[in-house]
Design a protein around this motif. Structure first.
Motif, PDB file in Angstrom:
ATOM      1  N   UNK A  98       1.551  -4.460  -8.419  1.00  0.00           N
ATOM      2  CA  UNK A  98       1.901  -4.282  -7.021  1.00  0.00           C
ATOM      3  C   UNK A  98       0.718  -3.770  -6.188  1.00  0.00           C
ATOM      4  N   UNK A  99      -0.468  -3.886  -6.725  1.00  0.00           N
ATOM      5  CA  UNK A  99      -1.670  -3.473  -6.010  1.00  0.00           C
ATOM      6  C   UNK A  99      -2.227  -4.698  -5.293  1.00  0.00           C
ATOM      7  N   UNK A 142      -4.460   5.056   0.974  1.00  0.00           N
ATOM      8  CA  UNK A 142      -5.377   4.953  -0.161  1.00  0.00           C
ATOM      9  C   UNK A 142      -5.102   6.039  -1.192  1.00  0.00           C
ATOM     10  N   UNK A 143      -4.715   7.216  -0.729  1.00  0.00           N
ATOM     11  CA  UNK A 143      -4.372   8.293  -1.661  1.00  0.00           C
ATOM     12  C   UNK A 143      -3.146   7.902  -2.490  1.00  0.00           C
ATOM     13  N   UNK A 144      -2.149   7.269  -1.849  1.00  0.00           N
ATOM     14  CA  UNK A 144      -0.965   6.806  -2.578  1.00  0.00           C
ATOM     15  C   UNK A 144      -1.363   5.827  -3.677  1.00  0.00           C
ATOM     16  N   UNK A 145      -2.232   4.876  -3.355  1.00  0.00           N
ATOM     17  CA  UNK A 145      -2.647   3.882  -4.350  1.00  0.00           C
ATOM     18  C   UNK A 145      -3.506   4.519  -5.437  1.00  0.00           C
ATOM     19  N   UNK A 146      -4.318   5.503  -5.072  1.00  0.00           N
ATOM     20  CA  UNK A 146      -5.113   6.189  -6.093  1.00  0.00           C
ATOM     21  C   UNK A 146      -4.208   6.898  -7.092  1.00  0.00           C
ATOM     22  N   UNK A 147      -3.134   7.491  -6.599  1.00  0.00           N
ATOM     23  CA  UNK A 147      -2.216   8.220  -7.465  1.00  0.00           C
ATOM     24  C   UNK A 147      -1.362   7.294  -8.326  1.00  0.00           C
ATOM     25  N   UNK A 148      -0.930   6.154  -7.746  1.00  0.00           N
ATOM     26  CA  UNK A 148       0.050   5.323  -8.435  1.00  0.00           C
ATOM     27  C   UNK A 148      -0.545   4.172  -9.233  1.00  0.00           C
ATOM     28  N   UNK A 153       0.833  -1.212   0.000  1.00  0.00           N
ATOM     29  CA  UNK A 153       0.000   0.000   0.000  1.00  0.00           C
ATOM     30  C   UNK A 153       0.860   1.251   0.000  1.00  0.00           C
ATOM     31  N   UNK A 154       1.947   1.238   0.766  1.00  0.00           N
ATOM     32  CA  UNK A 154       2.765   2.443   0.914  1.00  0.00           C
ATOM     33  C   UNK A 154       3.962   2.478  -0.029  1.00  0.00           C
ATOM     34  N   UNK A 165     -10.865  -2.361  -5.641  1.00  0.00           N
ATOM     35  CA  UNK A 165     -10.659  -1.142  -4.862  1.00  0.00           C
ATOM     36  C   UNK A 165     -11.437  -1.195  -3.557  1.00  0.00           C
ATOM     37  N   UNK A 166     -12.633  -1.789  -3.585  1.00  0.00           N
ATOM     38  CA  UNK A 166     -13.380  -1.969  -2.346  1.00  0.00           C
ATOM     39  C   UNK A 166     -12.621  -2.869  -1.377  1.00  0.00           C
ATOM     40  N   UNK A 167     -11.911  -3.861  -1.922  1.00  0.00           N
ATOM     41  CA  UNK A 167     -11.093  -4.724  -1.073  1.00  0.00           C
ATOM     42  C   UNK A 167      -9.984  -3.934  -0.388  1.00  0.00           C
ATOM     43  N   UNK A 168      -9.451  -2.923  -1.086  1.00  0.00           N
ATOM     44  CA  UNK A 168      -8.440  -2.069  -0.460  1.00  0.00           C
ATOM     45  C   UNK A 168      -9.038  -1.302   0.719  1.00  0.00           C
TER      46      UNK A 168
END
Length: 228
Positions: free
Chosen positions: A55-56, A184-190, A46-47, A137-140
């Motif tokens: 890598x998600x 979650x913001x990191x994953x949204x961006x990447x 995640x980070x 994404x809901x799983x995240x």
């Protein structure tokens, strides 16, 4: 009498509160113990700020285990929030009643957030503006809620047996909540968005679905609309 002497001169909580926390602790161990490997892997990925969808990684659970993980996590967050005084209560309110009130605050906010994510992400995925399937994404979201539930359980344990001022525990809970949102913001961006989505769309997405629910939760807590 200093704070420590005052704390040691009386039980940290009544028997019913301690019993409820013990049951919640055992239920959390049964729920998340077998998932410890997945949780560690998910937390690392995640980070990680990368642009590879490979890598998600998130928790992979059945619908029943998803339900149990969500319920246990929200109960843990409610317990820690109630003991810290984050939920406004009348003088003399029993700790378990405060936990119930916190649960009634937190559960609708989480369910509304999940519904909002499902609706918006389904439309964005259909238009190929995001790369990640809505269910993934809901799983995240559930993965990050599980992290928050585990750390809240630890904070609740500290609240029962370590005589720190309540404001310390409030700050800890808010810090961990912000860390989960930041992940979650990191994953949204990447990982989430495709090249078809412009920067303004990404900003609006994050404001509406990440920051918006947090503002709503803080508003409900600050105004104490439900339990006056």
């Amino acid at each position: 009498m200093n704070e420590l002497d005052r704390f040691l001169s009386q039980p940290p909580a009544d028997d019913w509160t301690l019993l409820a926390f013990l049951l919640l602790f055992l239920l959390s161990c049964l729920t998340f113990g077998p998932l410890s490997g997945q949780l560690k892997t998910s937390f690392v990925y995640v980070y990680k700020i990368r642009n590879s969808n490979a890598e998600f990684k998130t928790l992979i659970l059945s619908p029943l285990r998803n339900f149990v993980a969500v319920a246990v996590s929200i109960l843990s967050i409610s317990f820690a929030s109630a003991l810290s005084g984050l939920i406004p209560e009348r003088q003399g309110t029993h700790a378990l009643v405060a936990v119930l009130h916190a649960f009634i605050y937190i559960l609708p906010c989480f369910l509304a957030r999940q519904l909002l994510f499902r609706t918006v992400n389904a439309r964005l995925y259909a238009s190929q503006k995001i790369n990640v399937k809505p269910l993934r994404w809901n799983a995240l979201n559930i993965t990050m809620l599980s992290f928050m539930g585990i750390v809240s359980l630890i904070v609740g344990l500290m609240e029962l047996f370590i005589p720190f001022p309540p404001v310390i525990y409030v700050i800890l809970l808010l810090f961990f909540a912000l860390m989960c949102i930041y992940g979650e913001i990191i994953k949204a961006k990447s990982s989430l968005f495709s090249s078809r989505c412009k920067l303004l769309g990404i900003i609006l997405y994050l404001c509406a679905l990440e920051i918006g629910p947090l503002v709503l939760a803080l508003f409900l807590l600050g105004t104490n609309i439900i339990f006056l």
